[in-house]
Design a protein around this motif. Sequence first.
Motif: not given
Length: 474
Positions: A439-451, A453-462
């Motif tokens: 469960i802890v491993e799955f939560l770690l992976y979920t947090v990393v995935n969320a982070a 994907l959030y960075i990829f989508i929201s933190k774009s730059f030029h």
Amino acid sequence: MEKFEGYIFTALCSTNFLISCLLFSRVTREQREPYMDEIFHIPQAQKYCHGKFNEWDPMITTLPGLYLVSVGIIKPVVWLADLTGQVVCSTAMLRFINLLFNCGNLYLLYLLICKLHLREKTRTTSRRVLSALSLSTFPVLYFFNFLYYTDAGSTFFTLFTYLMTLYGCHKASALLGVCSVLFRQTNIVWVAFCAGTLVAAKMDDAWRVEHTKKRDEKSPPYQVPLSFSGAKKVLLFTLEFLTSLSHVKAVLLVAWPYAVVGVGFLGFVVLNDGIVVGDRTSHEACLNFPQLLYFFSFTLFFSLPVSLCYHRALRFLHALKKQPLFFLFITCVSLLLVWKFTFVHKYLLADNRHFPFYVWKRLFQRHELVRFLLVPAYVFAGWNFLDSFKSRSLFWSLAFLACLLAATVPQKLLEFRYFIVPYLMYRLHMPLPSLTRLIVEFLLYTVVNAATLYIFISKSFHWPDSTATQRFMW
């Protein structure tokens, strides 16, 4: 119980696919145009969709497995649904192929766990299912389910190859191994690993017989001997086994399909004058031994919830106290490898869209001594890695380590994607962790995935010299 487990797994597969589809939709809306390596893969796949199989982009370095499978899936769907226009082989449709591979990877991981941990089958239903789900969301792999990259398909066919080996279907395994190589040439290493497990089984039998005769209780047949005398004994035995015609014949009778694939791959390398197709300037092989040390650190981080505990840390300290000269030797060798064999790829220093760029810049480039100061951590990470295999046989462990070396060391570029299959193989062969740890491993992976994907989508730059939107990714 098995029927109930089937219902649980089906429900999790459906939920996983639904959530992945929602994330896929968001990623595709934000990044409609091909991004990064997609600028090569998507136009090439579209050429194949239009039947232009003789046209090839020289910048592409992998074989056309991804494009062939994509066309093989899309064309029948287009015909059945009577689709026309730009939707056919569009960026979104091609990316969706990897979501299908994601479902396949989840199922294959589940089957592999069931096969590898067969003895524990009666009391580990929830652990097997959760372990498969957790590994299918392994962050580096899961991220590339939303882009048109080779990783999801490459992993699928590699896992499928190994599963068939475990079931004794060696002809099917060899054929699937060819498919995996068509996605990524370096997968030939894992085809060799499948053959190596057969060789290892024969060697373990011979080793056991020899030590039973000698009644040598100091070298258990299922432990990797972490000593100079043990290493010498194993080396001499290996040379004796490989030079015995009867042993070689017995191995070839079982492993000949893999030998055929190996010979075919050597023929390809000779005719192609190398492993890489297309642009070779950025994919030159070298002896980058620290890659193995980076992999050990990478593995320690992502397996932290399931591999590290207080008792294992105590065992490490006990091993350090018991064999100080051996660990001193390993540390000195590691220092030498870091000093003389560290290679830095130009992309690692220049491409600020990848996470390894920031790892290298903010850690390794802080001071020239940092890479040496990290060696003790590498030694511990390596010991932790090997200690996880203590239940595996001696020669299986050696076969895996040989293939791990072949898969990582020749790579000049520090690219976390290259660690996906080695990590999954490592994690699959660990003893099944407790439910709490999973469960802890799955939560770690979920947090990393969320982070990520959030960075990829929201933190774009030029970039200053470009109007194109850039995004951070693995």
